[in-house]
Design a protein around this motif. Structure first.
Motif: not given
Length: 420
Positions: A182-211
């Motif tokens: 669970a802690q890895d998932i939380h961390f990666v969600v937060n890191e992905m939301a901060k990436l310059p690579f995706t910042s302009k096109v990623m909707d970080s307010e609508n996130i899904g998890i698959i496990g």
């Protein structure tokens, strides 16, 4: 006449072999349901590396005193891309086997996908939701490429984690997986939301998890299903008294504060733990995020009636679905078995990392693509896919919407709303 007939048979066999060789994981079979096919986007893929600093090093903790380390995580990201090639093909490097297990030596192999390495992210006026994927124990970020590529082609940014100490290459003591999923998932969600690579096109307010399996175990915790006091006690007994997992248990203030409201949908394939007391009634009532469960009715790892179905039935405060493959066991999520696993001398267990005894894994993959698309599109893109989800429970009664005539057999889909 006989010679002509034999020649025709030879041609058909040759054609069949060629077709099998050309099939790439995730390709739609002739009887694939409607939403299984790829979306309009070409797919790019790149490897990222994140470091989660100052985490509990549970493997080296002793006598109730926790050690700490920087936890490095490799993440594979698939995304809509600007690609000139009409039919891009990529080779993924994978292994079979398990690190530190002499009976299951690591054996490298490659398999094909339909993506372009390090391609340019495609600009878009409508943002791409994020989906984070968590594999089983043991597994890897490449375990479900049929699904990660497929979702990226439909306008999602998909990040699959290599969970440290839980992959084929670095498997270690199981309590690391218990603590860190669970802690890895939380961390990666937060890191992905901060990436310059995706910042302009990623909707970080609508996130899904698959496990899947242990990934499902972690995903449900992220979604609000706190672990039981029984798990905390068991964890302490196997780690010399560590209380590190307490922050993931029901009623813990830090756990309640960590809930991430940006996450709007969860898909849990064969989630592990219920049959072993990982959740109790109160913990399951804490599940806050709409969840789509996928199970095999003969799952002998996570359990069915007392395992996955019991989670579905106990999560009464949230909308949820449960798709069941009749007679399938645990492997309702991975890519098909690699051909290498059939070679002489390799343990049969390596084949059954992936294969299902009663189902063609490619068929399962297509059905998963269909239903995961319908569910994620509904929850993350607000598309109306009700006709694919509001179905008669027994697929044998009549052909389900989106399936070719007579093709929806051996399945069950249950649906319950919050409060049911």
């Amino acid at each position: 006449m006989k010679k002509t007939y034999l020649s025709l048979i030879a041609v058909l066999i040759a054609f069949s072999v060629q077709a099998q060789n050309e099939f790439i994981y995730g390709d739609a079979l002739p009887d694939a349901p409607e939403l299984a096919k790829r979306g309009p986007h070409k797919v790019g893929v790149k490897t990222l590396e994140f470091v989660h600093k100052n985490q509990v090093d549970i493997i080296n903790s002793k006598d109730g005193v926790d050690a700490f380390y920087d936890r490095d995580l490799k993440v594979e990201v698939w995304y809509p891309a600007d690609v000139a090639d009409e039919n891009p093909v990529i080779l993924y490097d994978e292994v079979m086997g398990t690190a530190n297990d002499e009976k299951r030596p690591l054996i490298p192999f490659q398999f094909k996908g339909r993506a372009s390495r390090n391609a340019k992210l495609k600009s878009s006026s409508s943002k791409y939701p994020l989906i984070v994927v968590s594999h089983g124990y043991v597994g890897s970020r490449f375990l479900m490429t049929y699904l990660t590529e497929n979702l990226a082609s439909k306008g999602y940014i998909v990040a699959a984690i290599d969970h440290k100490e839980s992959t084929f290459r670095d498997a270690n003591a199981f309590h690391s997986t218990l603590l860190n999923r669970a802690q890895d998932i939380h961390f990666v969600v937060n890191e992905m939301a901060k990436l310059p690579f995706t910042s302009k096109v990623m909707d970080s307010e609508n996130i899904g998890i698959i496990g899947y399996s242990m990934g499902g175990y972690g995903s449900l915790n992220v979604a609000g299903a706190g672990y039981s006091a029984g798990l905390a006690k068991f964890f302490g007994s196997m780690t010399g008294g560590s209380k590190a997992i307490d922050v993931l248990t029901t009623g813990n203030e830090k756990y309640e504060a960590a809930f991430d409201s940006r996450i709007k949908a969860v898909v849990a394939f064969a989630p592990w733990g219920m049959a072993r007391g990982i959740w109790d009634a109160e913990g399951l009532k804490g599940l806050k995020i709409p969840t789509f469960f996928v199970a095999g009715s003969q799952d002998d790892v996570s359990g069915y009636e007392k395992g996955i179905k019991a989670i579905y039935e106990g999560a009464t405060n949230v909308e949820r679905y449960m798709l069941t493959y009749d007679n399938a066991r645990h492997n309702v999520a991975p890519n098909p078995p690699p051909a290498e696993s059939l070679e002489e001398g390799l343990p049969f267990d390596e084949y059954y990392r992936y294969a299902e005894p009663s189902w063609d894994e490619r068929r399962i993959n297509n059905i998963n693509q269909h239903f995961v698309t319908a569910f994620m599109d509904t929850k993350l893109k607000q598309k109306d896919h009700a006709k694919y989800l509001d179905l008669k429970p027994n697929s044998n009664d009549s052909t389900w919407e989106g399936f070719k005539d007579r093709s929806s057999t051996g399945l069950e889909l249950l649906h319950a709303g919050a409060g049911e």
